[in-house]
Enzyme design. Structure first.
Site, short mmCIF file in Angstrom:
data_model
loop_
_atom_site.label_atom_id
_atom_site.label_comp_id
_atom_site.label_asym_id
_atom_site.label_seq_id
_atom_site.Cartn_x
_atom_site.Cartn_y
_atom_site.Cartn_z
N HIS A 27 0.86 -1.19 0.00
CA HIS A 27 0.00 0.00 0.00
C HIS A 27 0.89 1.23 0.00
O HIS A 27 1.86 1.30 0.78
CB HIS A 27 -0.88 -0.03 1.25
CG HIS A 27 -2.00 0.94 1.25
ND1 HIS A 27 -1.80 2.29 1.30
CD2 HIS A 27 -3.34 0.75 1.19
CE1 HIS A 27 -2.98 2.91 1.28
NE2 HIS A 27 -3.93 1.99 1.21
N ARG A 79 -5.97 10.34 0.20
CA ARG A 79 -5.64 10.77 -1.17
C ARG A 79 -6.91 11.02 -1.96
O ARG A 79 -6.99 11.93 -2.78
CB ARG A 79 -4.79 9.70 -1.87
CG ARG A 79 -3.30 9.90 -1.62
CD ARG A 79 -2.49 8.80 -2.24
NE ARG A 79 -2.66 7.55 -1.53
CZ ARG A 79 -2.85 6.37 -2.10
NH1 ARG A 79 -2.89 6.27 -3.41
NH2 ARG A 79 -3.01 5.30 -1.36
#
Ligand SMILES: Cc1cc2nc3c(=O)[nH]c(=O)nc-3n(C[C@H](O)[C@H](O)[C@H](O)COP(=O)(O)OP(=O)(O)OC[C@H]3O[C@@H](n4cnc5c(N)ncnc54)[C@H](O)[C@@H]3O)c2cc1C
Length: 541
Positions: free
Chosen positions: A313, A333
């Site tokens: 990740h 994000r």
């Protein structure tokens, strides 16, 4: 690895800005992955020498445990108590609970055996949310197309079709169990976008989605007829006279005894492998994520796939070091946080698929544009203050878990960027299953992160939580329905003779034993009097 920019210098140079342009990209996603993604590290992949997947590519550390000797032999089981059940579920995370509930509600007797306590799992740690095409401008077809694209087309299309068609019903089912989701002022489910997708499709509860999901599943299991065995790791499966799965051997952490559970159907729901720290990466995973289910299933002859493919990740915390690997959800994000190198420049479109973003971060660090930390470690900035500047109050309202992480780190993410680095997060491949979660071994079902095929070689955010409930219910239902037809005349660990014969013929070292059960740094000789673990020569991590 080249040097980067020292943490204090990079922080001094950083200034929050609401908008930052993205420079032209010199490398394609595929070029980035090939050059920098850990799946492509030259020395990490080997060929399997024994078993159903002999000759296939596999991560070296996983190959070590798949080809390790068993922890037990016949003598260990002398006098072991035996219990019987229709369905045995191994693993008390989301997939195991959904399967156990469905089988039990359908009328089967069910034992759920789990390594530590029910809920100690990756599920409880999930943050970002669940994908389900529920918005007017979204369809299951779009969800299907996104999943295929995200997985680089290397998926089992029948499984993906089943996954996406189940999305809305999974959310409905979870609400019926009592799970809360974030709602707008009209009471409609709020959605947000995952990286690599074409629509806002993630439903969520703050950044605590997995905790909320596990809360209701755990309550439902504890108040059902399911017989829950906590502190009961499975160390081996039982096989019948035809080599079909007939139960499991449990090594009780409470009384240090082996116990046999004879079952008509067995469901493995043991999750992933992060605690093996492949390629020495930190991990976001819970303590018990050591790939046990893969070992148990492989020994009995179950076919595996894509065991050379793992998800790193992009946003694991890199500083402070004692929290390295802790996940910061992709939803940050998705809310607009930029990724900045040590010079304060953007270098990748932040919502590209995870493998591409992780590879880009590794490139920045390898080429000296990362931020280095005294005492080791490096990373790049997650520009959280920029998000706060654009949308004041967003972190308090939507990311309470991140605010808490900030308190533990002594960093306020609203004011200071967080240093991040890829963290080993998800096992993309696993046991091959059909649409009813049956493995290639009759009587043996597998569900959740332990399986391969659904996410190809790169999972999209939100598809794992959808998978565990969608397929957990399918596995529980099918295992319950087929249980009466599984008539085992005997149950034993005779398949281990075949394993040992194969290992000897292939000249494999017999000094390692599996499944691993706990990471190599678990110091049981000091912290626990659990004798069973002392027998293990732990695999390298
Ligand atoms: C920090 C984090 C955040 C995430 N966020 C998201 C997200 O927002 N959305 C999303 O879709 N996915 C997310 N994921 C991925 C997702 O949470 C997992 O893939 C999924 O929950 C796995 O569920 P599972 O039931 O298969 O495994 P788990 O939930 O890990 O459960 C496995 C269980 O099996 C037990 N077990 C293991 N070995 C044995 C054994 N030998 N005997 C008995 N029991 C055993 C374990 O102790 C555990 O209880 C996240 C993962 C992590 C780590």
């Amino acid at each position: 690895m080249t040097n980067g920019i020292p943490y204090a210098t990079a922080l001094e140079q950083y200034e929050p800005k609401a908008e930052r342009p993205l420079p032209d990209q010199e490398m394609s996603g595929e070029e980035l992955r090939r050059a920098y993604h850990p799946d492509h590290y030259a020395d990490s992949i080997v060929e399997l020498n024994v078993g159903t997947n002999k000759g296939d590519a596999c991560h070296r550390q996983l190959a070590d445990i798949l080809q390790a000797d068993a922890r037990i032999d016949e003598a260990d089981l002398a006098g072991a108590p035996i219990v019987e059940t229709d369905v045995l579920v191994i693993g008390g995370g989301g997939a195991g609970c959904a399967a156990a509930l469905t089988a039990s509600r359908g009328g089967a007797s069910v034992i759920l055996a789990t390594k530590l306590r029910i809920g100690d799992s990756n599920t409880v740690m999930a943050e970002g949310g669940i994908q389900a095409s529920i918005e007017k401008d979204d369809t299951p077809q779009m969800h299907y197309d996104d999943t295929l694209k995200g997985g680089h087309q290397n998926v089992n299309k029948d499984l993906v079709a089943k996954l996406v068609m189940n999305g809305p019903d999974v959310v409905r089912w979870l609400i019926q169990q009592g799970m809360q989701f974030d709602l707008d002022k009209y009471g409609d489910l709020l959605t947000r976008r995952a990286g690599g997708t074409s629509a806002d499709r993630i439903v969520y509860y703050r950044d605590y989605t997995g905790l909320e999901m596990m809360r209701v599943l755990q309550e439902a299991v504890r108040t059902s007829r399911i017989d829950v065995w906590d502190y009961s790791p499975a160390v081996e499966l039982l096989s019948d006279e035809l080599g079909h799965c007939a139960g499991a051997v449990i090594s009780s952490l409470e009384d240090n005894r082996y116990k046999l559970i004879k079952a008509k159907s067995v469901i493995i729901a043991t999750g992933g492998i992060g605690r093996l720290h492949l390629n020495k990466f930190p991990t976001s995973n819970h303590f018990g994520a050591t790939g046990d289910g893969l070992v148990l299933a492989y020994r009995l002859g179950a076919r595996l796939q894509d065991v050379d493919s793992f998800q790193y990740h992009p946003s694991g915390l890199a500083y402070p070091q004692h929290l390295a690997g802790t996940l910061i959800t992709e939803a940050v994000r998705s809310a607009g946080a930029y990724l900045l190198n040590g010079n304060g420049d953007r270098f990748i479109e932040e919502l590209q698929p995870r493998d591409q973003v992780a590879a880009a971060i590794l490139r920045e660090c390898a080429e000296g544009r990362g931020v280095t930390v005294d005492g080791g470690g490096q990373g790049i900035w997650l520009d959280t203050p920029g998000v706060e500047l654009r949308e004041p109050g967003i972190f308090d309202a939507r990311f309470p878990k991140l605010i808490e992480l900030g308190k533990k780190s002594n960093i306020d993410p609203r004011k200071q960027p967080l240093l991040i680095y890829p963290t080993l997060h998800y096992q993309n491949g696993g046991v091959v299953i059909d649409e009813n979660c049956q493995s290639s071994v009759p009587g043996l079902y597998c569900v959740g992160e332990v399986c391969g095929g659904i996410h190809g070689r790169n999972r999209l955010m939100g598809n794992a939580l959808l998978e565990i409930i969608a397929f957990g219910r399918i596995a529980g239902n099918h295992a319950m329905e087929t249980a009466p037809s599984h008539k085992h005349k005997k149950s034993s660990i005779e398949h281990l003779s075949q394993l040992r014969r194969e290992l000897t013929l292939a000249n494999m070292p017999m000094d390692k034993q599996g499944p691993a059960l706990f990471p190599s740094y678990a110091k049981f000789e000091n912290d626990s009097d659990y004798g069973g673990l002392h027998k293990t020569t732990q695999v390298e991590s």
